[in-house]
Motif scaffolding. Structure first.
Motif, mmCIF file in Angstrom:
data_model
loop_
_atom_site.group_PDB
_atom_site.id
_atom_site.type_symbol
_atom_site.label_atom_id
_atom_site.label_comp_id
_atom_site.label_asym_id
_atom_site.label_seq_id
_atom_site.Cartn_x
_atom_site.Cartn_y
_atom_site.Cartn_z
ATOM 1 N N ALA A 79 0.810 -1.221 0.000
ATOM 2 C CA ALA A 79 0.000 0.000 0.000
ATOM 3 C C ALA A 79 0.836 1.260 0.000
ATOM 4 O O ALA A 79 0.336 2.336 -0.333
ATOM 5 C CB ALA A 79 -0.939 -0.003 1.217
ATOM 6 N N THR A 104 -11.305 10.593 1.411
ATOM 7 C CA THR A 104 -9.967 10.068 1.159
ATOM 8 C C THR A 104 -9.512 9.237 2.350
ATOM 9 O O THR A 104 -10.111 9.254 3.431
ATOM 10 C CB THR A 104 -8.971 11.203 0.904
ATOM 11 N N SER A 126 -4.433 8.510 0.226
ATOM 12 C CA SER A 126 -4.812 7.835 -1.003
ATOM 13 C C SER A 126 -6.306 7.995 -1.217
ATOM 14 O O SER A 126 -7.066 8.226 -0.271
ATOM 15 C CB SER A 126 -4.453 6.349 -0.943
ATOM 16 N N THR A 127 -6.733 7.849 -2.454
ATOM 17 C CA THR A 127 -8.166 7.844 -2.749
ATOM 18 C C THR A 127 -8.729 6.437 -2.749
ATOM 19 O O THR A 127 -9.941 6.253 -2.910
ATOM 20 C CB THR A 127 -8.429 8.479 -4.124
ATOM 21 N N ASN A 128 -7.865 5.441 -2.548
ATOM 22 C CA ASN A 128 -8.272 4.036 -2.574
ATOM 23 C C ASN A 128 -7.690 3.326 -1.363
ATOM 24 O O ASN A 128 -6.498 3.505 -1.066
ATOM 25 C CB ASN A 128 -7.763 3.383 -3.866
ATOM 26 N N GLY A 131 -4.470 1.673 -1.855
ATOM 27 C CA GLY A 131 -3.348 2.510 -2.233
ATOM 28 C C GLY A 131 -3.268 2.666 -3.737
ATOM 29 O O GLY A 131 -4.211 2.342 -4.465
ATOM 30 N N PRO A 132 -2.154 3.181 -4.249
ATOM 31 C CA PRO A 132 -0.964 3.521 -3.466
ATOM 32 C C PRO A 132 -1.158 4.779 -2.621
ATOM 33 O O PRO A 132 -1.809 5.738 -3.051
ATOM 34 C CB PRO A 132 0.097 3.756 -4.537
ATOM 35 N N PHE A 133 -0.582 4.759 -1.411
ATOM 36 C CA PHE A 133 -0.600 5.919 -0.527
ATOM 37 C C PHE A 133 0.618 6.787 -0.815
ATOM 38 O O PHE A 133 1.733 6.282 -1.009
ATOM 39 C CB PHE A 133 -0.601 5.474 0.932
ATOM 40 N N THR A 134 0.401 8.099 -0.831
ATOM 41 C CA THR A 134 1.460 9.062 -1.098
ATOM 42 C C THR A 134 1.863 9.761 0.195
ATOM 43 O O THR A 134 1.009 10.337 0.877
ATOM 44 C CB THR A 134 0.987 10.120 -2.110
#
Length: 434
Positions: A79, A104, A126-128, A131-134
């Motif tokens: 993620a 988010t 992340s929007t999901n 992920g991917p998480f930024t």
């Protein structure tokens, strides 16, 4: 000489126990990810469950998903594929993912700070949920090398909508005492809106100067702070909790831990790194008796007067704190718990009612601690006024406390077990439900 006191219908309040089920639910702690997946954090989005773990062969921050809490779980990748700019080399620990009010997803994580040389708390978005998480920003959210660094972050949103960050200062890394902290944050989860408050410190021998993995739950009458304690590398690691009427404390620790290796009869070794989602508690334990991998377990969680009980983990009810009728309480009983007091059932009209709690309906084992010294004895056991059965107590001597297991069918919620004289004489010390 041991003293004997006559007691007639003395009533006391007893705090609850655990439970199995007749429906398709987890009977006890169930292994749902049978590979290295330590410090699990679980998030439910709609009907899908997502789980995140400490670094392993599956990635920096492995993520798994499942259609239900009990699985089947599928590892979906990493993620957090790109580390933050401030991170040095090393693993990432104990992620926590929550959904923000804007829809988010916010991940807290513990990563190695290159500048400080300690593990510190960072954030990513992340929007999901997969992920991917930024990573957010070019520095950790919390990073104080003077207190050993900071680890084990978790999010909490109170009933009034206020958001908080919980974490541990890692005093263990520098030979100092650790603490669990609470700090208010804005709706974005990364902007601090007030100073932090210490909630709990390690102050018991069995904690081995370790207290970590804070998870906060708000019940109608109190806040419940779950945590892990002890040496994570062995069977002494466990999950416990503390309670407070207000979010900032003070918090009172439970008299007995919630889940230990012994309380689940060795079904999980070193249960800790817990997370709570609805009526389930997730945690890790060492796999195959080794020390190389920790899998993810799940168990049913219930609430007895806003105190947590975990199905499959023994909860103790002292006999002398129940309702006693035409019986005797013996003090100075060798081996008896809670100040060496036991309920002595010695005639046809004497009985003890013990009230126990079950999160879900089903068949449980009542582990009855007793002593019998003048031959084998028997009690008649009644559950909620019906389902009578005979409990046999082999004679092992008055000062040799022994346990016998009895199957009982319990309703969801509170249940009454009545132990009534049948043959000869026996004393009851406590009953543990698992």
């Amino acid at each position: 000489m041991k003293s004997m006191l006559l007691c007639l219908a003395v009533t006391a309040t007893v705090l609850g126990a655990t439970a199995p089920a007749v429906h398709a639910a987890t009977v006890g702690p169930s292994l749902v990810i049978n590979q290295d997946f330590p410090d699990p954090d679980v998030l439910q989005v709609g009907s899908t469950f997502y789980a995140y773990s400490t670094s392993s062969g599956a990635g920096r921050t492995p993520v798994a998903s499942a259609p239900s809490a009990t699985g089947p779980w599928t590892i979906r990748g990493d993620a957090l594929p790109t580390p933050p700019s401030w991170a040095g080399g090393g693993g990432f620990w104990a992620p926590d993912v929550s959904r923000r009010s804007d829809g988010t997803y916010l991940m807290y994580f513990t990563g190695p700070s290159a500048a400080v040389g300690r593990m510190c708390v960072g954030a990513a978005v992340s929007t999901n949920p997969l992920g991917p998480f930024t990573p957010v920003g070019d520095a950790p959210l919390v990073c104080d090398g003077g207190e050993g660094g900071d680890i084990d972050p978790s999010s909490f949103v109170d009933t009034d909508g206020k958001r908080y960050l919980l974490y541990k200062n890692d005093g263990n890394a520098i030979g100092q005492a650790p603490a669990l902290w609470l700090q208010p944050v804005a709706a974005d989860g990364v902007t601090f809106t007030g100073s932090r408050t210490a909630l709990l410190r390690a102050d018991r021998a069995d904690e081995a100067n370790v207290i970590e993995a804070p998870v906060l739950v708000h019940r109608p009458s109190q806040y419940v702070l779950f945590y892990s304690a002890g040496n994570y590398g062995g069977s002494g690691y466990y999950t416990s909790y503390a309670v407070s009427p207000s979010i900032t404390g003070s918090y009172s620790k439970a008299y007995r831990p919630l889940i230990t290796t012994d309380s689940v009869d060795g079904a999980v070794v070193g249960p800790g790194g817990e997370d709570v989602v609805g009526d389930r508690i997730f945690f890790h334990g060492w796999l195959n008796g080794g020390r190389d991998a920790r899998g993810m377990y799940v168990a049913d969680l219930g609430w007895a007067n806003d105190y947590p009980v975990v199905r499959g983990s023994r909860v103790r009810y002292e006999a002398e704190r129940g309702t006693l009728n035409d019986c005797r309480v013996r003090t100075g009983a060798a081996g008896a718990s809670q100040g060496a007091v036991a309920a002595y059932i010695d005639n046809d009209d004497s009985w003890v009612d013990i009230t126990v709690f079950a999160p879900t309906a089903g068949n449980y084992t009542a582990h009855v601690a007793y002593a019998a010294g003048y031959g084998d004895a028997q009690h008649q056991l009644t559950v909620n006024g019906s389902a009578q059965q005979v409990v046999d107590y082999p004679d092992h001597g008055w000062d040799n406390w022994t346990q016998v297991g009895v199957g009982v069918d319990l309703n969801a919620g509170w249940n009454t077990l009545r132990f009534q004289h049948l043959t000869r004489w026996a004393e009851l010390d406590f009953v543990e439900i698992a």
